[in-house]
Design an enzyme around this catalytic site. Sequence first.
Site, PDB file in Angstrom:
ATOM      1  N   HIS A  56     -42.874   0.271 -20.042  1.00  0.00           N
ATOM      2  CA  HIS A  56     -41.560   0.618 -20.583  1.00  0.00           C
ATOM      3  C   HIS A  56     -41.849   1.184 -21.972  1.00  0.00           C
ATOM      4  O   HIS A  56     -42.140   0.448 -22.908  1.00  0.00           O
ATOM      5  CB  HIS A  56     -40.700  -0.659 -20.653  1.00  0.00           C
ATOM      6  CG  HIS A  56     -39.363  -0.472 -21.294  1.00  0.00           C
ATOM      7  ND1 HIS A  56     -38.196  -0.346 -20.564  1.00  0.00           N
ATOM      8  CD2 HIS A  56     -38.995  -0.382 -22.591  1.00  0.00           C
ATOM      9  CE1 HIS A  56     -37.171  -0.201 -21.392  1.00  0.00           C
ATOM     10  NE2 HIS A  56     -37.629  -0.223 -22.627  1.00  0.00           N
ATOM     11  N   HIS A  61     -41.089   3.731 -25.339  1.00  0.00           N
ATOM     12  CA  HIS A  61     -40.120   4.456 -26.164  1.00  0.00           C
ATOM     13  C   HIS A  61     -40.850   5.556 -26.913  1.00  0.00           C
ATOM     14  O   HIS A  61     -42.011   5.400 -27.284  1.00  0.00           O
ATOM     15  CB  HIS A  61     -39.432   3.505 -27.153  1.00  0.00           C
ATOM     16  CG  HIS A  61     -38.378   2.658 -26.511  1.00  0.00           C
ATOM     17  ND1 HIS A  61     -37.032   2.860 -26.701  1.00  0.00           N
ATOM     18  CD2 HIS A  61     -38.478   1.622 -25.650  1.00  0.00           C
ATOM     19  CE1 HIS A  61     -36.344   1.968 -26.000  1.00  0.00           C
ATOM     20  NE2 HIS A  61     -37.195   1.207 -25.356  1.00  0.00           N
ATOM     21  N   ARG A  87     -27.657   2.524 -19.292  1.00  0.00           N
ATOM     22  CA  ARG A  87     -27.524   1.377 -20.190  1.00  0.00           C
ATOM     23  C   ARG A  87     -28.052   1.710 -21.583  1.00  0.00           C
ATOM     24  O   ARG A  87     -27.355   1.561 -22.579  1.00  0.00           O
ATOM     25  CB  ARG A  87     -28.256   0.149 -19.656  1.00  0.00           C
ATOM     26  CG  ARG A  87     -28.131  -1.057 -20.618  1.00  0.00           C
ATOM     27  CD  ARG A  87     -29.031  -2.202 -20.260  1.00  0.00           C
ATOM     28  NE  ARG A  87     -30.428  -1.839 -20.290  1.00  0.00           N
ATOM     29  CZ  ARG A  87     -31.170  -1.724 -21.393  1.00  0.00           C
ATOM     30  NH1 ARG A  87     -30.636  -1.927 -22.585  1.00  0.00           N
ATOM     31  NH2 ARG A  87     -32.446  -1.383 -21.323  1.00  0.00           N
ATOM     32  N   CYS A 125     -30.976   7.654 -31.388  1.00  0.00           N
ATOM     33  CA  CYS A 125     -29.796   7.695 -32.243  1.00  0.00           C
ATOM     34  C   CYS A 125     -30.119   8.518 -33.478  1.00  0.00           C
ATOM     35  O   CYS A 125     -30.844   8.067 -34.353  1.00  0.00           O
ATOM     36  CB  CYS A 125     -29.389   6.288 -32.650  1.00  0.00           C
ATOM     37  SG  CYS A 125     -28.006   6.281 -33.803  1.00  0.00           S
ATOM     38  N   ASN A 131     -36.000   5.640 -24.652  1.00  0.00           N
ATOM     39  CA  ASN A 131     -37.132   5.587 -23.727  1.00  0.00           C
ATOM     40  C   ASN A 131     -37.720   6.984 -23.574  1.00  0.00           C
ATOM     41  O   ASN A 131     -37.065   7.973 -23.863  1.00  0.00           O
ATOM     42  CB  ASN A 131     -36.631   5.191 -22.332  1.00  0.00           C
ATOM     43  CG  ASN A 131     -36.461   3.708 -22.181  1.00  0.00           C
ATOM     44  OD1 ASN A 131     -35.374   3.257 -21.877  1.00  0.00           O
ATOM     45  ND2 ASN A 131     -37.509   2.956 -22.383  1.00  0.00           N
TER      46      ASN A 131
END
Lengths: 320, 320
Positions: free
Chosen positions: B216, B218, B15, B249, B262
């Site tokens: 979680h 990044h 995802r 990105c 992540n």
Amino acid sequence: MALPARVEIHEEGPREGFQIERPGFSIADRASLVEALADAGLRHIQVASFVNPKRVPQMADAAELFAAIRKRPGVRYTGLWLNEQGFERASATAPVDLTGTLFFYASDAFSRQNNGKGMRELAESQRGWVRRYREHGLQIESAYVMTAFGCNYEGEISEERLAEALRFIAALQREESFRLPALYLADTVGHANPRSVRRRIDLAREILPHARIGLHLHDTRGLGMANAFAALEMGVDLFDASVAGLGGCPFCGSEHGGAAGNICTEDLVFLCEQLGIETGLDLPKLLDAARLAERIIGRRLEGKLMHSGLPLTVREGVTA
Amino acid sequence: MALPARVEIHEEGPREGFQIERPGFSIADRASLVEALADAGLRHIQVASFVNPKRVPQMADAAELFAAIRKRPGVRYTGLWLNEQGFERASATAPVDLTGTLFFYASDAFSRQNNGKGMRELAESQRGWVRRYREHGLQIESAYVMTAFGCNYEGEISEERLAEALRFIAALQREESFRLPALYLADTVGHANPRSVRRRIDLAREILPHARIGLHLHDTRGLGMANAFAALEMGVDLFDASVAGLGGCPFCGSEHGGAAGNICTEDLVFLCEQLGIETGLDLPKLLDAARLAERIIGRRLEGKLMHSGLPLTVREGVTA
């Protein structure tokens, strides 16, 4: 042990980075990068190596590069050599800040591969360097134990093998009547993990209780910053690093895992600042230097902060 | 606190990664990546999101993707939704493993930007989700506190603001008579550091003593793996991660610092294995999946271990 109040970071990027790239980057570009690093507050910058120009043509112009740099007072512009010829060349290059650095290996196979000598023979040869540095009026400043965690020929290096290298250094100190100011554990090809970092720092402190411990880490397998953090928590306050993570090579396959760069200078500085540790560096200027390095190299480099930017400081009045 | 004996890693790459890339990656390629991840032992894989196809055309074919995957028993193939329409679509897509997940924000500005609602209004709206999930026979499984460390509109988020979000969750539990199994602190846009990770885990445990804490993270600013290590040392045993670090990105400038991926699944697994923590995953197969992701995306991805390869195990007989 507590975090150090302050760390000292030595910049390796100009040598580490351009040594692995294609030859032909201009003296002007490389000098401007060194100058940008000094502007950011780095006080110890390894500029180039004095090695066989046939094997490492990228460094053939080391003397010209040193001559081209506009120097800043208080900054040491250092070089690397691996044999007498290299040291003679560096000594003859007026603006090189010579350093009395010794090299040891914890991997026998890696030492043979890099030096044509096993780890014991190479270690014994450092006695000659102690004397040579003295003849040149240089203090012994530091010793590196390369492949202190593992290497790509032998895999993990045992603590016993590292201890052997460290005990040799301890004996050499006594026999040659010097006291080593700094001992670097070098994770030359990325085998360290936070646990081995801690254990081996303990080991080094036990065998060389008077030496300040430094770490030379590569981010080969993604654990570089976790390893640095583990070391900071042991009170380690001396690190080598490369601006923008220079030194990695995206075109090297896994058989050249050794070609990953040092941990990234500005990301390490960011970690330190976030932890309240002083670095003496100007992080925005360091990010400018990292972006300059990327423009010179001409492809995306590994540093993270240089691409994401600094986080916002909390803006007043936005809070709910 | 000691390291956990075992960690559970939830895969977010399919995802996170394809949501940020150009649209048009084939269903077949994306399904084969999900299958490779399941082969590597991942038991919870977030496949796609059910969001507005006009805003996120990359995910318009989420239902077809779910249908195309050859499923493996024991693996949960999950989806993400942000509103009722999305949940209805996910519910109507037969092979989606629905999860009762709640979302909260510690940043008011970020919540407004992403949801059109401030953090308190958004939090209150989660009461409706508790009831909706129940109507669908779903247990409440976990809650995320997004931007639990900071965000790109407000900068650092204070511990007090995070505590407010956590106390709301504690009250909601009592009022709606459920007990939250897992609470994730989400460093949505990379503001965490090892110290804030530790402090905020303590805070979450204090306010929600029965919840298992997950992270979680990044890797926006290079501290991802150091943050994971700091959490592991607090006994945290639940992490989201992205294979190959998918989700970054390289074309986003610093104003989109939030676009970093992540932490990288296989690098995290490597860290765990090096620390003696079980993951239940097959690291060589996971590296194959990471390299498959790189071939599909068609450019170098952020993972480190996938490029350097696993270190050699010590070879007998090479030692000096």
